[in-house]
Write a protein that holds these residues in place. Structure first.
Motif, PDB file in Angstrom:
ATOM      1  N   GLY A 152       0.819  -1.212   0.000  1.00 42.64           N
ATOM      2  CA  GLY A 152       0.000   0.000   0.000  1.00 42.64           C
ATOM      3  C   GLY A 152       0.849   1.256   0.000  1.00 42.64           C
ATOM      4  O   GLY A 152       0.557   2.223  -0.710  1.00 42.64           O
ATOM      5  N   THR A 153       1.910   1.228   0.782  1.00 44.86           N
ATOM      6  CA  THR A 153       2.819   2.373   0.821  1.00 44.86           C
ATOM      7  C   THR A 153       3.531   2.525  -0.514  1.00 44.86           C
ATOM      8  O   THR A 153       3.680   3.641  -1.011  1.00 44.86           O
ATOM      9  N   GLN A 154       3.941   1.403  -1.105  1.00 40.64           N
ATOM     10  CA  GLN A 154       4.596   1.451  -2.414  1.00 40.64           C
ATOM     11  C   GLN A 154       3.651   2.025  -3.469  1.00 40.64           C
ATOM     12  O   GLN A 154       4.061   2.809  -4.326  1.00 40.64           O
ATOM     13  N   ARG A 155       2.383   1.649  -3.399  1.00 38.11           N
ATOM     14  CA  ARG A 155       1.399   2.144  -4.364  1.00 38.11           C
ATOM     15  C   ARG A 155       1.213   3.653  -4.219  1.00 38.11           C
ATOM     16  O   ARG A 155       1.139   4.383  -5.209  1.00 38.11           O
ATOM     17  N   THR A 156       1.152   4.126  -2.988  1.00 37.70           N
ATOM     18  CA  THR A 156       0.982   5.555  -2.738  1.00 37.70           C
ATOM     19  C   THR A 156       2.192   6.340  -3.231  1.00 37.70           C
ATOM     20  O   THR A 156       2.050   7.379  -3.886  1.00 37.70           O
ATOM     21  N   LEU A 157       3.378   5.849  -2.918  1.00 35.52           N
ATOM     22  CA  LEU A 157       4.590   6.534  -3.365  1.00 35.52           C
ATOM     23  C   LEU A 157       4.738   6.470  -4.884  1.00 35.52           C
ATOM     24  O   LEU A 157       5.225   7.417  -5.503  1.00 35.52           O
ATOM     25  N   GLY A 158       4.300   5.384  -5.483  1.00 38.18           N
ATOM     26  CA  GLY A 158       4.343   5.272  -6.936  1.00 38.18           C
ATOM     27  C   GLY A 158       3.427   6.283  -7.605  1.00 38.18           C
ATOM     28  O   GLY A 158       3.763   6.868  -8.640  1.00 38.18           O
ATOM     29  N   ALA A 159       2.263   6.512  -7.002  1.00 34.19           N
ATOM     30  CA  ALA A 159       1.343   7.510  -7.552  1.00 34.19           C
ATOM     31  C   ALA A 159       1.958   8.903  -7.465  1.00 34.19           C
ATOM     32  O   ALA A 159       1.827   9.712  -8.397  1.00 34.19           O
ATOM     33  N   GLY A 160       2.637   9.191  -6.367  1.00 35.24           N
ATOM     34  CA  GLY A 160       3.310  10.483  -6.232  1.00 35.24           C
ATOM     35  C   GLY A 160       4.424  10.646  -7.253  1.00 35.24           C
ATOM     36  O   GLY A 160       4.610  11.727  -7.816  1.00 35.24           O
ATOM     37  N   ALA A 161       5.158   9.567  -7.482  1.00 33.42           N
ATOM     38  CA  ALA A 161       6.246   9.624  -8.461  1.00 33.42           C
ATOM     39  C   ALA A 161       5.700   9.835  -9.872  1.00 33.42           C
ATOM     40  O   ALA A 161       6.268  10.593 -10.660  1.00 33.42           O
ATOM     41  N   ARG A 162       4.590   9.165 -10.173  1.00 34.93           N
ATOM     42  CA  ARG A 162       3.995   9.347 -11.497  1.00 34.93           C
ATOM     43  C   ARG A 162       3.466  10.765 -11.675  1.00 34.93           C
ATOM     44  O   ARG A 162       3.607  11.362 -12.737  1.00 34.93           O
ATOM     45  N   ALA A 163       2.862  11.309 -10.618  1.00 32.43           N
ATOM     46  CA  ALA A 163       2.342  12.675 -10.709  1.00 32.43           C
ATOM     47  C   ALA A 163       3.484  13.675 -10.853  1.00 32.43           C
ATOM     48  O   ALA A 163       3.400  14.627 -11.638  1.00 32.43           O
ATOM     49  N   GLY A 164       4.561  13.469 -10.103  1.00 37.08           N
ATOM     50  CA  GLY A 164       5.714  14.364 -10.199  1.00 37.08           C
ATOM     51  C   GLY A 164       6.420  14.245 -11.528  1.00 37.08           C
ATOM     52  O   GLY A 164       6.966  15.217 -12.045  1.00 37.08           O
ATOM     53  N   GLY A 165       6.393  13.056 -12.106  1.00 37.39           N
ATOM     54  CA  GLY A 165       7.067  12.823 -13.373  1.00 37.39           C
ATOM     55  C   GLY A 165       6.383  13.479 -14.558  1.00 37.39           C
ATOM     56  O   GLY A 165       6.953  13.541 -15.648  1.00 37.39           O
ATOM     57  N   LYS A 166       5.178  13.964 -14.364  1.00 34.36           N
ATOM     58  CA  LYS A 166       4.461  14.601 -15.472  1.00 34.36           C
ATOM     59  C   LYS A 166       4.899  16.039 -15.697  1.00 34.36           C
ATOM     60  O   LYS A 166       4.477  16.658 -16.668  1.00 34.36           O
ATOM     61  N   ALA A 167       5.730  16.556 -14.816  1.00 32.81           N
ATOM     62  CA  ALA A 167       6.261  17.907 -15.033  1.00 32.81           C
ATOM     63  C   ALA A 167       7.195  17.858 -16.242  1.00 32.81           C
ATOM     64  O   ALA A 167       7.825  16.834 -16.517  1.00 32.81           O
ATOM     65  N   PRO A 168       7.306  18.943 -16.957  1.00 39.06           N
ATOM     66  CA  PRO A 168       8.104  18.922 -18.184  1.00 39.06           C
ATOM     67  C   PRO A 168       9.607  18.875 -17.936  1.00 39.06           C
ATOM     68  O   PRO A 168      10.116  19.479 -16.995  1.00 39.06           O
ATOM     69  N   GLY A 169      10.280  18.133 -18.795  1.00 36.39           N
ATOM     70  CA  GLY A 169      11.740  18.104 -18.817  1.00 36.39           C
ATOM     71  C   GLY A 169      12.387  17.595 -17.546  1.00 36.39           C
ATOM     72  O   GLY A 169      11.891  16.671 -16.901  1.00 36.39           O
ATOM     73  N   PRO A 170      13.502  18.231 -17.177  1.00 37.90           N
ATOM     74  CA  PRO A 170      14.240  17.799 -15.991  1.00 37.90           C
ATOM     75  C   PRO A 170      13.456  17.981 -14.686  1.00 37.90           C
ATOM     76  O   PRO A 170      13.743  17.321 -13.694  1.00 37.90           O
ATOM     77  N   LEU A 171      12.473  18.853 -14.703  1.00 37.38           N
ATOM     78  CA  LEU A 171      11.656  19.037 -13.498  1.00 37.38           C
ATOM     79  C   LEU A 171      10.901  17.763 -13.138  1.00 37.38           C
ATOM     80  O   LEU A 171      10.705  17.471 -11.962  1.00 37.38           O
ATOM     81  N   GLY A 172      10.494  17.014 -14.127  1.00 42.76           N
ATOM     82  CA  GLY A 172       9.786  15.764 -13.871  1.00 42.76           C
ATOM     83  C   GLY A 172      10.648  14.785 -13.107  1.00 42.76           C
ATOM     84  O   GLY A 172      10.190  14.141 -12.158  1.00 42.76           O
ATOM     85  N   ARG A 173      11.889  14.650 -13.513  1.00 43.28           N
ATOM     86  CA  ARG A 173      12.808  13.761 -12.790  1.00 43.28           C
ATOM     87  C   ARG A 173      13.085  14.298 -11.391  1.00 43.28           C
ATOM     88  O   ARG A 173      13.179  13.538 -10.426  1.00 43.28           O
ATOM     89  N   LEU A 174      13.215  15.611 -11.290  1.00 42.00           N
ATOM     90  CA  LEU A 174      13.498  16.229  -9.994  1.00 42.00           C
ATOM     91  C   LEU A 174      12.334  16.039  -9.024  1.00 42.00           C
ATOM     92  O   LEU A 174      12.542  15.747  -7.843  1.00 42.00           O
ATOM     93  N   PHE A 175      11.099  16.175  -9.512  1.00 41.02           N
ATOM     94  CA  PHE A 175       9.928  16.040  -8.647  1.00 41.02           C
ATOM     95  C   PHE A 175       9.617  14.592  -8.289  1.00 41.02           C
ATOM     96  O   PHE A 175       9.051  14.316  -7.238  1.00 41.02           O
ATOM     97  N   SER A 176       9.975  13.649  -9.148  1.00 39.76           N
ATOM     98  CA  SER A 176       9.647  12.254  -8.862  1.00 39.76           C
ATOM     99  C   SER A 176      10.738  11.546  -8.066  1.00 39.76           C
ATOM    100  O   SER A 176      10.487  10.493  -7.473  1.00 39.76           O
ATOM    101  N   LYS A 177      11.931  12.104  -8.036  1.00 38.32           N
ATOM    102  CA  LYS A 177      13.054  11.441  -7.363  1.00 38.32           C
ATOM    103  C   LYS A 177      12.809  11.176  -5.879  1.00 38.32           C
ATOM    104  O   LYS A 177      13.106  10.077  -5.391  1.00 38.32           O
ATOM    105  N   PRO A 178      12.270  12.137  -5.090  1.00 43.02           N
ATOM    106  CA  PRO A 178      12.040  11.835  -3.671  1.00 43.02           C
ATOM    107  C   PRO A 178      11.088  10.659  -3.465  1.00 43.02           C
ATOM    108  O   PRO A 178      11.247   9.890  -2.504  1.00 43.02           O
ATOM    109  N   PHE A 179      10.127  10.501  -4.349  1.00 41.79           N
ATOM    110  CA  PHE A 179       9.190   9.390  -4.211  1.00 41.79           C
ATOM    111  C   PHE A 179       9.865   8.063  -4.527  1.00 41.79           C
ATOM    112  O   PHE A 179       9.614   7.060  -3.853  1.00 41.79           O
ATOM    113  N   HIS A 180      10.734   8.039  -5.530  1.00 42.28           N
ATOM    114  CA  HIS A 180      11.466   6.811  -5.843  1.00 42.28           C
ATOM    115  C   HIS A 180      12.407   6.440  -4.704  1.00 42.28           C
ATOM    116  O   HIS A 180      12.509   5.270  -4.324  1.00 42.28           O
ATOM    117  N   THR A 181      13.078   7.434  -4.139  1.00 46.41           N
ATOM    118  CA  THR A 181      13.999   7.183  -3.034  1.00 46.41           C
ATOM    119  C   THR A 181      13.245   6.674  -1.812  1.00 46.41           C
ATOM    120  O   THR A 181      13.683   5.738  -1.136  1.00 46.41           O
TER     121      THR A 181
END
Length: 80
Positions: A30-59
């Protein structure tokens, strides 16, 4: 604040995995699913910002996975 929440989840999952290894899988997923949703939402930002926003969720997801597996591994090494 988010860091404290992730640390608290990791500690709770490690203790839960140590005490009841089989029942710890559901909260971990359940925690993995929640963090995955955050990473996917953060990854939708354009360009390098997407990687920057999704990185904390992956970590955080990796930390949750490691703490759960560490609790189960420790429980498995007990002599009883």
């Amino acid at each position: 604040m988010v860091i404290a929440a992730v640390i608290a989840v990791c500690v709770v999952l490690a203790v839960l995995a140590f005490l009841v290894p089989r029942l710890s899988r559901h909260p971990e997923r359940g925690t993995q699913r929640t963090l995955g949703a955050g990473a996917r939402a953060g990854g939708k930002a354009p360009g390098p910002l997407g990687r920057l926003f999704s990185k904390p969720f992956h970590t955080s997801s990796r930390a949750v996975s490691r703490s759960g597996s560490a609790g189960r591994r420790t429980r498995g090494r007990l002599p009883f």
